[in-house]
Every structure is written in C-alpha cells, then in structure tokens.
Design a protein around this motif. Structure first.
Motif, PDB file in Angstrom:
ATOM      1  N   THR A   8     133.696  32.019 -46.628  1.00  0.00           N
ATOM      2  CA  THR A   8     133.072  31.916 -47.946  1.00  0.00           C
ATOM      3  C   THR A   8     132.280  33.178 -48.266  1.00  0.00           C
ATOM      4  OG1 THR A   8     132.937  29.521 -47.703  1.00  0.00           O
ATOM      5  CG2 THR A   8     131.554  30.514 -49.395  1.00  0.00           C
ATOM      6  N   THR A  12     133.046  35.745 -51.255  1.00  0.00           N
ATOM      7  CA  THR A  12     132.003  36.079 -52.225  1.00  0.00           C
ATOM      8  C   THR A  12     131.852  37.590 -52.341  1.00  0.00           C
ATOM      9  OG1 THR A  12     130.842  34.020 -51.752  1.00  0.00           O
ATOM     10  CG2 THR A  12     129.572  35.759 -52.825  1.00  0.00           C
ATOM     11  N   THR A  69     135.121  32.652 -61.559  1.00  0.00           N
ATOM     12  CA  THR A  69     135.312  31.295 -61.045  1.00  0.00           C
ATOM     13  C   THR A  69     134.177  30.902 -60.112  1.00  0.00           C
ATOM     14  OG1 THR A  69     137.692  31.510 -61.252  1.00  0.00           O
ATOM     15  CG2 THR A  69     136.893  29.790 -59.780  1.00  0.00           C
ATOM     16  N   LEU A  70     133.779  31.812 -59.228  1.00  0.00           N
ATOM     17  CA  LEU A  70     132.667  31.512 -58.312  1.00  0.00           C
ATOM     18  C   LEU A  70     131.383  31.196 -59.067  1.00  0.00           C
ATOM     19  CD1 LEU A  70     132.930  34.034 -55.331  1.00  0.00           C
ATOM     20  CD2 LEU A  70     133.058  31.551 -55.239  1.00  0.00           C
ATOM     21  N   GLY A  72     131.237  30.021 -62.097  1.00  0.00           N
ATOM     22  CA  GLY A  72     131.431  28.970 -63.105  1.00  0.00           C
ATOM     23  C   GLY A  72     131.339  29.511 -64.508  1.00  0.00           C
ATOM     24  N   LYS A  90     135.288  13.814 -60.534  1.00  0.00           N
ATOM     25  CA  LYS A  90     135.541  14.612 -59.324  1.00  0.00           C
ATOM     26  C   LYS A  90     137.043  14.669 -59.037  1.00  0.00           C
ATOM     27  CE  LYS A  90     133.900  15.101 -54.586  1.00  0.00           C
ATOM     28  NZ  LYS A  90     133.037  14.534 -53.549  1.00  0.00           N
ATOM     29  N   ASN A  93     138.668  17.039 -61.568  1.00  0.00           N
ATOM     30  CA  ASN A  93     138.389  18.440 -61.228  1.00  0.00           C
ATOM     31  C   ASN A  93     139.245  18.913 -60.056  1.00  0.00           C
ATOM     32  OD1 ASN A  93     136.521  18.903 -63.237  1.00  0.00           O
ATOM     33  ND2 ASN A  93     134.781  18.284 -61.982  1.00  0.00           N
ATOM     34  N   ARG A  94     139.385  18.080 -59.034  1.00  0.00           N
ATOM     35  CA  ARG A  94     140.219  18.451 -57.889  1.00  0.00           C
ATOM     36  C   ARG A  94     141.687  18.570 -58.281  1.00  0.00           C
ATOM     37  NH1 ARG A  94     137.676  15.284 -52.695  1.00  0.00           N
ATOM     38  NH2 ARG A  94     135.911  16.689 -52.463  1.00  0.00           N
ATOM     39  N   THR A  97     142.117  21.781 -60.176  1.00  0.00           N
ATOM     40  CA  THR A  97     142.031  22.895 -59.230  1.00  0.00           C
ATOM     41  C   THR A  97     143.308  23.021 -58.419  1.00  0.00           C
ATOM     42  OG1 THR A  97     139.624  22.679 -59.093  1.00  0.00           O
ATOM     43  CG2 THR A  97     140.707  23.851 -57.298  1.00  0.00           C
ATOM     44  N   LEU A 150     139.752  29.451 -55.447  1.00  0.00           N
ATOM     45  CA  LEU A 150     140.084  28.090 -55.876  1.00  0.00           C
ATOM     46  C   LEU A 150     140.235  27.153 -54.678  1.00  0.00           C
ATOM     47  CD1 LEU A 150     142.681  28.724 -58.736  1.00  0.00           C
ATOM     48  CD2 LEU A 150     140.361  27.772 -58.975  1.00  0.00           C
ATOM     49  N   THR A 152     138.666  27.243 -51.901  1.00  0.00           N
ATOM     50  CA  THR A 152     137.340  26.865 -51.397  1.00  0.00           C
ATOM     51  C   THR A 152     136.691  25.781 -52.267  1.00  0.00           C
ATOM     52  OG1 THR A 152     136.140  28.580 -52.617  1.00  0.00           O
ATOM     53  CG2 THR A 152     136.946  29.145 -50.392  1.00  0.00           C
ATOM     54  N   ARG A 153     137.127  25.658 -53.517  1.00  0.00           N
ATOM     55  CA  ARG A 153     136.566  24.632 -54.417  1.00  0.00           C
ATOM     56  C   ARG A 153     137.092  23.230 -54.137  1.00  0.00           C
ATOM     57  NH1 ARG A 153     137.090  26.335 -60.463  1.00  0.00           N
ATOM     58  NH2 ARG A 153     135.856  24.455 -60.670  1.00  0.00           N
TER      59      ARG A 153
END
Length: 155
Positions: A8, A12, A69-70, A72, A90, A93-94, A97, A150, A152-153
C-alpha cells in the motif's frame, strides 16, 4: 515476501509520483499551447504543437488516475447509492470496483500489447516523426497503476 502495508505504501508513493508526472504533462501542454499561440502572432507557429498537446493530454489523464482514485477525487453520481443501507452500498461499491478492475485490466493488457506492436513496426507520429510507442507505454503504466490501486480498494 511483501506485506500488505508495504504494498500500500509503495502504491501510494507510485501514485504520488504519477500525479507529479501528470502535473508535468499539464505544464508541458500549457507551455506548448502558449508558445504556439504567441509565435503565431509573429507568423512562426510551432510545428507539431497540436500533436504534442494531444500526447501530453493522454499521458496526463493516465498518470492522474491512480492518485485521484486514492484520494477519492473522482466525480461520483450516487443518487441511488446514497439511498441504500450500508450493506448493499458496500456490495455495490465492490461490484463497481471489480467491474473497473476487469475493464481497465483488460484495457491495460491490450494497450501494453499495442505498445509492443508500435515499437516493432517503428510507428512514428505524423508531424514530429517521433516514436509513438513510448507514449502508449506511459499510458499503459498509468492505467496499470490505476488497476493496482483499485485492487487495494476491494479489501
């Protein structure tokens, strides 16, 4: 073995670096456009300015995807999602993604293959006669980083 925290952190840092590349592309676009407009006043337009701005614009968008994306920072239309309870929201959103991962993952693979084809064919741009494959490779790298973010989300 790479730990999730290290991955992560690396993503980043990669996304931040990529956003700086996007900013440099934007600066290049502005510089090329302003210089071309100024020199047109003296009847000396820059050959390939339009081509350069097009390449830099495509690179800028690709390089900005991961960091946006990171953070938002994308525009979200959530009329439906805002009205849903937390669990279905949730799930939605998944699902979105996952669809994005599949779509951009396939697109990234195809773009990478296309970059190799362009390199093999020695394809050059029309006006400046510069190789096109490095631009497509940069776009591929930006989209690949976006796909990694994505993933990691999904956690």
């Amino acid at each position: 073995m790479i730990r999730a925290g290290h991955l992560t952190t690396a993503l980043t840092k990669g996304a931040t670096f990529s956003s700086w590349l996007a900013a440099a592309c934007l600066l290049g676009m502005m510089g090329a456009t302003c210089l071309d407009v100024a020199l047109r006043f003296f009847r000396y337009p820059i050959a390939g300015a339009y081509e350069t701005v097009g390449f830099l614009g495509a690179l800028m968008v690709a390089f900005a995807l991961a960091d946006t994306t990171l953070k938002g920072g994308h525009i979200a239309v959530e009329f439906l999602a805002d009205k849903l309870p937390p669990a279905p929201r949730k799930w939605l959103n998944r699902t979105v993604t996952l669809v994005l991962i599949i779509l951009f993952g396939l697109l990234t693979l195809r773009m990478g293959r296309h970059a190799l084809e362009l390199k093999e064919a020695a394809e050059v741009s029309m006006t400046l006669k510069i190789p096109v494959w490095p631009v497509v490779t940069g776009i591929t790298a930006g989209m690949g980083l976006f796909v990694a973010v994505l993933v990691t989300r999904l956690r």
